[in-house]
Scaffold this active site. Sequence first.
Site: not given
Ligand code: AMP
Length: 172
Positions: A60, A97
């Site tokens: 994305r 996780e």
């Molecule tokens: P993180 O590594 O936990 O910051 O997760 C980031 C990636 O996971 C991003 O590229 C998002 O596309 C996806 N992501 C994580 N949580 C969500 C959420 N609640 N809604 C949509 N996409 C998410």
Amino acid sequence: MSNSIESYIRDVPDFPKPGIVFKDITPLLASPEGLQLSIDMLAELVDPDSYDVIAGIESRGFIFGVPLATKLGKGFVPIRKPGKLPYTRESVSYELEYGTDTVEIHTDALEGTPRVLIVDDLLATGGTMAAAIELIRKVGGTPVACALVIELSFLPGRAKLDGVPAHALVTY
Ligand code: AMP
């Protein structure tokens, strides 16, 4: 920050698993006004003179990063999931996780030590963005800032970014 971008983002409860509220950006992408506004607003988040190139995180981050680069006259560097890039690669793995994930970049993607704006759709735990920052530094780039459509500020993502500032269009 609250603005009309928020009105195009759909909450989908319990996706991809129970307890997660997924922030669905497909209504934003489907709207000509919403999509244009998101690119225009991303262009305003960080001074374009402060960076040379845009790196987007698969997948994305590609959707927003490429039109932003085109608008600003910058080049685009993809940060990809494992096994996709054909040339010599550098990798960074990070904890999820359950298990680990990996991001990759071409070793020559940031020759000349450019200043980099990193683009993704959403900052949650910050694991993905922190890995992208480490990866960019590994191949000689300087991460200047992170530009996001959405930040989930109830999670400690921002604290993981090793001093690289994050800016988002919508914060929950
Ligand atoms: P993180 O590594 O936990 O910051 O997760 C980031 C990636 O996971 C991003 O590229 C998002 O596309 C996806 N992501 C994580 N949580 C969500 C959420 N609640 N809604 C949509 N996409 C998410």
